[in-house]
Motif scaffolding. Sequence first.
Motif: not given
Length: 274
Positions: A126-131, A133-138, A216-227
Amino acid sequence: MSLAPPRSRSGRIKIDVLIPAIDKDLETLPFVIDAIRKQVKHPIGKMMIVSPNSPRIKALCAQKKCTFVHERTVLPITKKQIRYRSKRWERSGWLLQQLLKLSGDRLGSSRYFLTMDADTVLIRPHVFWQKGKPVFYCRSWSHPEYFRVSQRLMGRKRAAPSSFVAHYMLFEKAKLARMKKRMEARHGTRWYQAILRSIDRSKQFGFSEFELYGNFVYAANPKGVVLKRCLNKSLNQSVKSISPKRIKALASTFRSLSFHKRRGYSLKPKGLRK
């Protein structure tokens, strides 16, 4: 402008780890700890086990070189004070461990910390930071009550297309602290009291720390996270009964294994989807 997260020589950001646990988690907890060290591809700072004053968990911390943290030093409330139960179920401890995770911005020294359920074992890297951006597993399904409570707390509807309940999550301390301050300003009380007052105590699954923070994080910047898909598998057996050969086979399809049913409940009732 936010600063770039500090990185190790390997190029990965350094993270702490926080695992709330009690004595009945001792069946899985050693495997959880070992799997984090093997499968999490980040330098790990402190591995913190937050627990009641348990000699057995203290002994495991010494054996596994983890930091024991007494839960009373983290939150000013106890399981007895939560009183989240019915004639059929007792969920006070389940809710307490969520509040302990949300207190992680006060622990450790890294800017980021990974929280892990004490009954979930990673079986793939697992990685939790990519390019950057934080990585969220969903996953694709959740309990509707999680979103109703989050809306009461934050004043906004669900933002993300997926559920953040993967049984583990990377938190950024600054964002977590900001979220809690917003809750306190909105409700005029401490953040944990706002959560306790917002829950419908007739519902067995009334709150999710992962849905709250993830949205909360996704709403602030949907393009700023990796799902990414969490690909979690729940097993109704002892972790000790699974052979390395079967784990290898399961890892071709799943990223993690959870042992929820040993606690007497299933997390996925029929009819609940995304």
